[in-house]
Design a protein around this motif. Structure first.
Motif, PDB file in Angstrom:
ATOM      1  N   VAL A 107      -3.149   6.284   1.666  1.00 62.23           N
ATOM      2  CA  VAL A 107      -2.922   4.909   1.236  1.00 62.23           C
ATOM      3  C   VAL A 107      -4.214   4.097   1.244  1.00 62.23           C
ATOM      4  O   VAL A 107      -4.553   3.436   0.262  1.00 62.23           O
ATOM      5  CB  VAL A 107      -1.871   4.220   2.138  1.00 62.23           C
ATOM      6  N   TYR A 258       5.496  10.027   3.514  1.00 62.23           N
ATOM      7  CA  TYR A 258       4.454  10.703   2.729  1.00 62.23           C
ATOM      8  C   TYR A 258       5.076  11.431   1.537  1.00 62.23           C
ATOM      9  O   TYR A 258       4.534  11.400   0.426  1.00 62.23           O
ATOM     10  CB  TYR A 258       3.718  11.704   3.622  1.00 62.23           C
ATOM     11  N   LEU A 261       6.082   8.832  -1.053  1.00 65.27           N
ATOM     12  CA  LEU A 261       4.890   8.259  -1.679  1.00 65.27           C
ATOM     13  C   LEU A 261       4.328   9.202  -2.729  1.00 65.27           C
ATOM     14  O   LEU A 261       3.992   8.775  -3.834  1.00 65.27           O
ATOM     15  CB  LEU A 261       3.833   7.989  -0.609  1.00 65.27           C
TER      16      LEU A 261
END
Length: 266
Positions: A107, A258, A261
């Protein structure tokens, strides 16, 4: 007759020493690991392997493999102690300690993580790591107790490790803070296990240190109450984390985030 008894004693002693020397925790990883999982209702098929490198379990959600450091396994002398090392690794998986850096770096970028490499930044990292270790240790105690292993073995494995010079000056055993946290939590959550104790010199030596701290707390009501509140919080959070790990299909919150994402990026 005396010679015969002496001979028998020597044979038995030699056999016991040979058995102790022959114990190989690496050969027990998969069996003990699976016992820890199944007895705690974790049904995912997971591989356990020993590594001479620093374990990187950040890809656990993808490869379903948990690497265990040989450097830590060397301190395990029986199945309870091997279970302690494995349970701690599983604890780090459940809390997400093994994978959160992977999510953060994806990120904000790896450079941002490295930019905190200052004295203050390192102190923050050290505090965070200690907190993370204690959370994983508490989960390990739960996993071990539920699977029929003695959670006090985790204390023995930790205190067998190399002691820092500063701890030696203070009269503390190796990894004293983590070991004391495990002891406190075991007494709080599994009093019967704590009462049964653990038969080895390392544990007896640790109790000398622990009993002194326990006595100080009993004489200080404020300190005692604070300790009990922390333990109650540990109990609630650790049980919740294990439950959520099972609900997600053996995946921590960090791993789940994760995965989501990266699926959005495709």
């Amino acid at each position: 007759m005396k010679k015969i008894l002496l001979t028998l004693f020597c044979i038995i002693t030699f056999a016991m020493q040979t058995y102790a020397a022959a114990y190989s925790p690496e050969t027990k990883l998969q069996t003990i690991g699976e016992t820890l999982l199944t007895k705690n209702g974790i049904t995912a098929k997971i591989k356990f392997e020993a590594t001479s490198k620093i374990p990187d379990n950040s890809t656990f959600a993808q490869d379903r493999t948990i690497s265990i450091a040989k450097d830590e396994l060397q301190f395990a002398k029986n199945d309870n102690e091997t279970a302690a090392v494995i349970a701690n690794a599983v604890g780090n998986i459940i809390t997400g300690n093994a994978s959160k850096d992977k999510l953060i770096s994806s990120v904000v970028g790896q450079n941002s993580l490295n930019s905190s490499n200052t004295t203050a930044g390192n102190l923050v990292k050290s505090y965070a790591q200690t907190k993370a270790d204690k959370e994983a240790d508490v989960i390990a105690v739960n996993l071990m107790a539920n699977a029929g292993y003695n959670p006090l073995a985790a204390i023995v494995v930790l205190t067998r490790q190399t002691q820092t010079a500063w701890n030696a000056v203070l009269g503390k055993p190796a990894n004293a803070d983590r070991a004391m946290n495990i002891y406190d939590y075991t007494v709080y959550a599994y009093p019967d296990k704590a009462k049964a104790g653990y038969s080895c010199n390392e544990y007896k030596n640790f109790l000398v240190y622990a009993d002194n701290i326990t006595a100080q707390r009993k004489d200080n009501k404020k300190l005692y109450n604070k300790s009990q509140k922390e333990l109650a919080k540990y109990r609630k959070n650790s049980v919740s984390q294990i439950s959520k790990f099972k609900t997600r299909g053996a995946m921590s919150g960090w791993d789940a985030a994760y995965t989501i994402l990266n699926s959005d990026k495709k």
